[in-house]
Design a protein around this motif. Sequence first.
Motif, PDB file in Angstrom:
ATOM      1  N   TRP A   9       0.835  -1.208   0.000  1.00 29.53           N
ATOM      2  CA  TRP A   9       0.000   0.000   0.000  1.00 29.53           C
ATOM      3  C   TRP A   9       0.866   1.253   0.000  1.00 29.53           C
ATOM      4  O   TRP A   9       0.632   2.187  -0.757  1.00 29.53           O
ATOM      5  CB  TRP A   9      -0.919  -0.033   1.220  1.00 29.53           C
ATOM      6  N   SER A  67     -10.277   1.106   3.356  1.00 27.92           N
ATOM      7  CA  SER A  67      -9.096   0.854   2.548  1.00 27.92           C
ATOM      8  C   SER A  67      -9.431   0.007   1.327  1.00 27.92           C
ATOM      9  O   SER A  67      -8.906   0.249   0.232  1.00 27.92           O
ATOM     10  CB  SER A  67      -8.032   0.164   3.399  1.00 27.92           C
ATOM     11  N   ALA A  68     -10.300  -0.983   1.495  1.00 28.44           N
ATOM     12  CA  ALA A  68     -10.697  -1.813   0.358  1.00 28.44           C
ATOM     13  C   ALA A  68     -11.464  -0.989  -0.676  1.00 28.44           C
ATOM     14  O   ALA A  68     -11.246  -1.125  -1.883  1.00 28.44           O
ATOM     15  CB  ALA A  68     -11.543  -2.981   0.839  1.00 28.44           C
ATOM     16  N   GLY A  71      -8.971   1.514  -2.206  1.00 26.77           N
ATOM     17  CA  GLY A  71      -8.054   0.762  -3.064  1.00 26.77           C
ATOM     18  C   GLY A  71      -8.702   0.337  -4.366  1.00 26.77           C
ATOM     19  O   GLY A  71      -8.094   0.435  -5.437  1.00 26.77           O
ATOM     20  N   GLY A  72      -9.953  -0.124  -4.302  1.00 24.37           N
ATOM     21  CA  GLY A  72     -10.670  -0.503  -5.523  1.00 24.37           C
ATOM     22  C   GLY A  72     -10.891   0.671  -6.450  1.00 24.37           C
ATOM     23  O   GLY A  72     -10.678   0.577  -7.668  1.00 24.37           O
ATOM     24  N   VAL A 108      -4.577  -4.754  -2.094  1.00 26.88           N
ATOM     25  CA  VAL A 108      -5.998  -5.079  -1.916  1.00 26.88           C
ATOM     26  C   VAL A 108      -6.187  -6.583  -1.785  1.00 26.88           C
ATOM     27  O   VAL A 108      -6.949  -7.053  -0.932  1.00 26.88           O
ATOM     28  CB  VAL A 108      -6.842  -4.491  -3.073  1.00 26.88           C
TER      29      VAL A 108
END
Length: 115
Positions: A9, A67-68, A71-72, A108
Amino acid sequence: MPPRAALAWWGATACWFLGSLLGGRRTPAEAAVPLPVAILAYVVGAGLFALLGYGVHRGVKGTRVASAIVGGLGIVVLVRQLAEDLATGAVVHGAFFLAALLLAATAVVLLLRRR
């Protein structure tokens, strides 16, 4: 966040920052912003991404889902930007954004896999 996911990350964040900074300002909107303001905006953006990764690493509630999602969305933006770079021939910008894309996808995947 597992240590490898956190490193991926933060690596993606660093590649995004360097690609944005070194890739040049190609659009009229980017050229209208003074360079110090653009650098400050890139630093703030990179700092927020890194802070989110740190929150997940520390186990702060809700940051894993955030974060997911971020990130996506970041992967989608990186794919779009990489396609633009391929079309315009922006090699430096494209190389950094390709590295950021690979590292973000890795982060991810590592984030969402079961322990």
